[in-house]
Design a protein around this motif. Structure first.
Motif, PDB file in Angstrom:
ATOM      1  N   ARG A  90       0.823  -1.210   0.000  1.00  6.53           N
ATOM      2  CA  ARG A  90       0.000   0.000   0.000  1.00  6.53           C
ATOM      3  C   ARG A  90       0.860   1.264   0.000  1.00  6.53           C
ATOM      4  NH1 ARG A  90      -3.496  -2.245  -1.945  1.00  6.53           N
ATOM      5  NH2 ARG A  90      -5.656  -2.549  -1.285  1.00  6.53           N
ATOM      6  N   ASN A  91       2.117   1.126  -0.446  1.00  3.77           N
ATOM      7  CA  ASN A  91       3.067   2.229  -0.501  1.00  3.77           C
ATOM      8  C   ASN A  91       3.566   2.557   0.911  1.00  3.77           C
ATOM      9  OD1 ASN A  91       4.651   4.428  -1.507  1.00  3.77           O
ATOM     10  ND2 ASN A  91       3.176   4.743  -3.153  1.00  3.77           N
ATOM     11  N   PHE A 213      -4.425  14.354   8.012  1.00  2.00           N
ATOM     12  CA  PHE A 213      -4.339  14.427   6.549  1.00  2.00           C
ATOM     13  C   PHE A 213      -4.767  13.159   5.824  1.00  2.00           C
ATOM     14  CE2 PHE A 213      -0.829  17.163   8.235  1.00  2.00           C
ATOM     15  CZ  PHE A 213      -1.467  18.374   7.991  1.00  2.00           C
ATOM     16  N   ALA A 214      -4.778  12.026   6.497  1.00  2.00           N
ATOM     17  CA  ALA A 214      -5.154  10.756   5.857  1.00  2.00           C
ATOM     18  C   ALA A 214      -5.860   9.855   6.877  1.00  2.00           C
ATOM     19  CB  ALA A 214      -3.930  10.066   5.278  1.00  2.00           C
ATOM     20  N   PRO A 215      -6.990  10.314   7.405  1.00  2.00           N
ATOM     21  CA  PRO A 215      -7.640   9.565   8.490  1.00  2.00           C
ATOM     22  C   PRO A 215      -8.063   8.154   8.108  1.00  2.00           C
ATOM     23  CG  PRO A 215      -9.056  11.346   7.681  1.00  2.00           C
ATOM     24  CD  PRO A 215      -7.706  11.565   7.094  1.00  2.00           C
ATOM     25  N   ASP A 216      -8.480   7.949   6.862  1.00  2.00           N
ATOM     26  CA  ASP A 216      -8.872   6.602   6.436  1.00  2.00           C
ATOM     27  C   ASP A 216      -7.687   5.645   6.503  1.00  2.00           C
ATOM     28  OD1 ASP A 216     -11.338   7.649   5.947  1.00  2.00           O
ATOM     29  OD2 ASP A 216     -11.176   7.652   3.767  1.00  2.00           O
ATOM     30  N   MET A 217      -6.509   6.145   6.173  1.00  2.00           N
ATOM     31  CA  MET A 217      -5.293   5.326   6.234  1.00  2.00           C
ATOM     32  C   MET A 217      -4.981   4.941   7.683  1.00  2.00           C
ATOM     33  SD  MET A 217      -1.558   6.380   4.767  1.00  2.00           S
ATOM     34  CE  MET A 217      -2.204   6.690   3.119  1.00  2.00           C
ATOM     35  N   LEU A 218      -5.110   5.903   8.591  1.00  2.00           N
ATOM     36  CA  LEU A 218      -4.832   5.628   9.995  1.00  2.00           C
ATOM     37  C   LEU A 218      -5.805   4.597  10.549  1.00  2.00           C
ATOM     38  CD1 LEU A 218      -3.308   6.212  12.600  1.00  2.00           C
ATOM     39  CD2 LEU A 218      -4.905   8.104  13.027  1.00  2.00           C
ATOM     40  N   VAL A 219      -7.063   4.735  10.232  1.00  2.00           N
ATOM     41  CA  VAL A 219      -8.071   3.771  10.718  1.00  2.00           C
ATOM     42  C   VAL A 219      -7.760   2.373  10.192  1.00  2.00           C
ATOM     43  CG1 VAL A 219     -10.502   3.107  10.538  1.00  2.00           C
ATOM     44  CG2 VAL A 219      -9.895   5.473  11.076  1.00  2.00           C
ATOM     45  N   ALA A 220      -7.439   2.267   8.906  1.00  2.00           N
ATOM     46  CA  ALA A 220      -7.153   0.956   8.317  1.00  2.00           C
ATOM     47  C   ALA A 220      -5.924   0.329   8.961  1.00  2.00           C
ATOM     48  CB  ALA A 220      -6.957   1.086   6.806  1.00  2.00           C
ATOM     49  N   ALA A 221      -4.880   1.124   9.159  1.00  2.00           N
ATOM     50  CA  ALA A 221      -3.666   0.597   9.784  1.00  2.00           C
ATOM     51  C   ALA A 221      -3.924   0.157  11.214  1.00  2.00           C
ATOM     52  CB  ALA A 221      -2.565   1.655   9.740  1.00  2.00           C
ATOM     53  N   GLN A 222      -4.650   0.994  11.961  1.00  2.00           N
ATOM     54  CA  GLN A 222      -4.929   0.658  13.364  1.00  2.00           C
ATOM     55  C   GLN A 222      -5.773  -0.605  13.470  1.00  2.00           C
ATOM     56  OE1 GLN A 222      -3.819   2.702  16.291  1.00  2.00           O
ATOM     57  NE2 GLN A 222      -4.114   0.569  16.920  1.00  2.00           N
ATOM     58  N   ALA A 239      -5.667  -8.763   6.813  1.00  6.39           N
ATOM     59  CA  ALA A 239      -5.652  -8.434   5.384  1.00  6.39           C
ATOM     60  C   ALA A 239      -6.846  -7.582   4.980  1.00  6.39           C
ATOM     61  CB  ALA A 239      -5.600  -9.717   4.550  1.00  6.39           C
ATOM     62  N   ASP A 240      -8.038  -7.918   5.452  1.00  8.19           N
ATOM     63  CA  ASP A 240      -9.230  -7.167   5.045  1.00  8.19           C
ATOM     64  C   ASP A 240      -9.157  -5.725   5.531  1.00  8.19           C
ATOM     65  OD1 ASP A 240     -10.261  -9.402   3.798  1.00  8.19           O
ATOM     66  OD2 ASP A 240     -11.512  -9.989   5.491  1.00  8.19           O
ATOM     67  N   ALA A 241      -8.717  -5.546   6.760  1.00  3.25           N
ATOM     68  CA  ALA A 241      -8.628  -4.186   7.299  1.00  3.25           C
ATOM     69  C   ALA A 241      -7.573  -3.380   6.559  1.00  3.25           C
ATOM     70  CB  ALA A 241      -8.317  -4.232   8.795  1.00  3.25           C
ATOM     71  N   ALA A 244      -8.335  -1.915   3.085  1.00  2.00           N
ATOM     72  CA  ALA A 244      -9.166  -0.709   3.024  1.00  2.00           C
ATOM     73  C   ALA A 244      -8.342   0.571   3.023  1.00  2.00           C
ATOM     74  CB  ALA A 244     -10.133  -0.692   4.209  1.00  2.00           C
ATOM     75  N   SER A 245      -7.036   0.454   3.276  1.00  2.00           N
ATOM     76  CA  SER A 245      -6.204   1.654   3.320  1.00  2.00           C
ATOM     77  C   SER A 245      -5.966   2.204   1.919  1.00  2.00           C
ATOM     78  CB  SER A 245      -4.851   1.333   3.959  1.00  2.00           C
ATOM     79  OG  SER A 245      -3.990   2.459   3.855  1.00  2.00           O
ATOM     80  N   PRO A 246      -6.046   3.522   1.768  1.00  2.00           N
ATOM     81  CA  PRO A 246      -5.568   4.108   0.512  1.00  2.00           C
ATOM     82  C   PRO A 246      -4.075   3.814   0.352  1.00  2.00           C
ATOM     83  CG  PRO A 246      -6.767   5.728   1.845  1.00  2.00           C
ATOM     84  CD  PRO A 246      -6.541   4.534   2.717  1.00  2.00           C
TER      85      PRO A 246
END
Length: 354
Positions: A90-91, A213-222, A239-241, A244-246
């Protein structure tokens, strides 16, 4: 935060290194290879951040490389405190988020390093880290700007702003990979550096920046770490969570948007070793002789100049040639003129179609 707090090295080892085909392959990418010394790129990276100032590293990698990572780090007595095995790429921004969470998400300073770069002057690197630490303690996000020696169009650049501490400057702006004329102008101006992708900041400051700046990324990682499976020092994020990360780089997701971003300009013999030409430049001697590697294959070269010749198996015998790159690995042989090694990617695409 006291400066004595150990720095946690975070080694990013998710890349596939396709530009160094045929030796670098998805199953054994360039960071797992001994390309510039007897030790592998991963081992050299880990060694750069050992000693009393540093904690054991956290490695973020592809699950297929887990055994190789453990073996290589154990061999240089740099065993990882955690090897986070991404379920998919996911970069860099989400990868670093996983590491920040694994480090406890608090004030621990994280030194983010790609696993496949060359730093010839480790003392200069350590001096740059030391210069950055007071600002890191105050919550700044710090990057290291590589002193440029060419109008490189393959790297991002950083404009170095006002000095805010000894050897540390505000980032005036980040510059995308530029066209040649723009790169020449930045090199001539003398106030720009290459963006080498090495960072130093507190885990909590990075996660706070993601929240902004990237709340969706933080939620997915957490969530992926909350549901992670653990096996010894190996961490398998859900894997599923994580899916979902950008997918985004740390530069785009955080560094270009945050307010307190600093740069430490440093000349430390850095290379991203992004091509066979880059390896030739590192290994070339003053006489321009043919250069064999540390790969175990025999090279016989007669009346041959300005060539990079490497084999990990079959014997290569060459006579009367110049300015070539010849690399043999397994059943594959790569031959091209020096200066065109960036076109390896075209070859790989062409081979996919056959």
């Amino acid at each position: 935060m006291p400066l004595s707090r150990p720095i946690v090295p975070v080694i990013l080892s998710g890349g596939s290194g396709t530009r160094l085909w045929p030796m670098s392959r998805p199953e054994c990418p360039k960071q797992m290879l001994a390309l510039t010394a007897e030790e592998t790129m991963l081992q050299l990276t880990a060694r750069r951040a050992t000693g009393e100032r540093f904690a054991a590293p956290i490695v973020v990698a592809n699950a297929r490389h887990a055994d190789m990572i453990d073996e290589q780090l154990d061999a240089v007595e740099a065993g990882a405190q955690a090897v986070i095995l991404e379920p998919m790429g996911r970069n860099t921004a989400p990868a670093i988020a996983l590491a920040a969470i694994a480090a406890g998400g608090g004030p621990a300073p994280l030194l983010i390093m790609p696993s496949d770069h060359v730093i010839a002057d480790v003392d200069a690197f350590h001096a740059a880290i030391h210069a950055a630490m007071p600002l890191v303690a105050e919550g700044w996000l710090v990057t290291f700007g590589i002193a440029p020696d060419a109008p490189e169009t393959g790297y991002g650049w950083i404009q170095v702003g006002e000095e805010i501490a000894k050897g540390v400057h505000k980032v005036a702006r980040f510059v995308e990979k530029p066209p040649l004329d723009k790169a020449e102008a930045m090199l001539a101006a003398g106030d720009h550096a290459w963006n080498g992708g090495i960072f130093l900041f507190r885990a909590d400051m990075y996660l706070d920046a993601l929240a902004s700046f990237a709340p969706d990324m933080l939620v997915a990682a957490q969530q992926s770490m909350d549901k992670a499976r653990h096996d010894g020092n190996r961490v398998y994020p859900d894997a599923d969570a994580f899916a979902a990360s950008p997918a985004d780089s740390i530069d785009y997701a955080v560094m270009e948007k945050a307010a307190r971003v600093a740069v430490v300009p440093v000349a430390m013999g850095w290379s991203d070793l992004g091509s066979w030409d880059a390896l030739y430049a590192l290994s070339a001697d003053v006489d321009g002789h043919a250069h064999a590697g540390h790969d175990g294959g025999e090279v016989v070269a007669i009346d041959t100049t300005n060539c990079l010749v490497r084999s990990d198996g079959v014997r290569i015998a060459i006579v009367g040639v110049q300015d070539l790159i010849v690399v043999a690995s397994g059943n594959d042989v790569l031959i091209l003129p020096r200066g065109r090694s960036q076109e390896v990617k075209k070859l790989i695409e062409a081979m996919k179609d056959t």
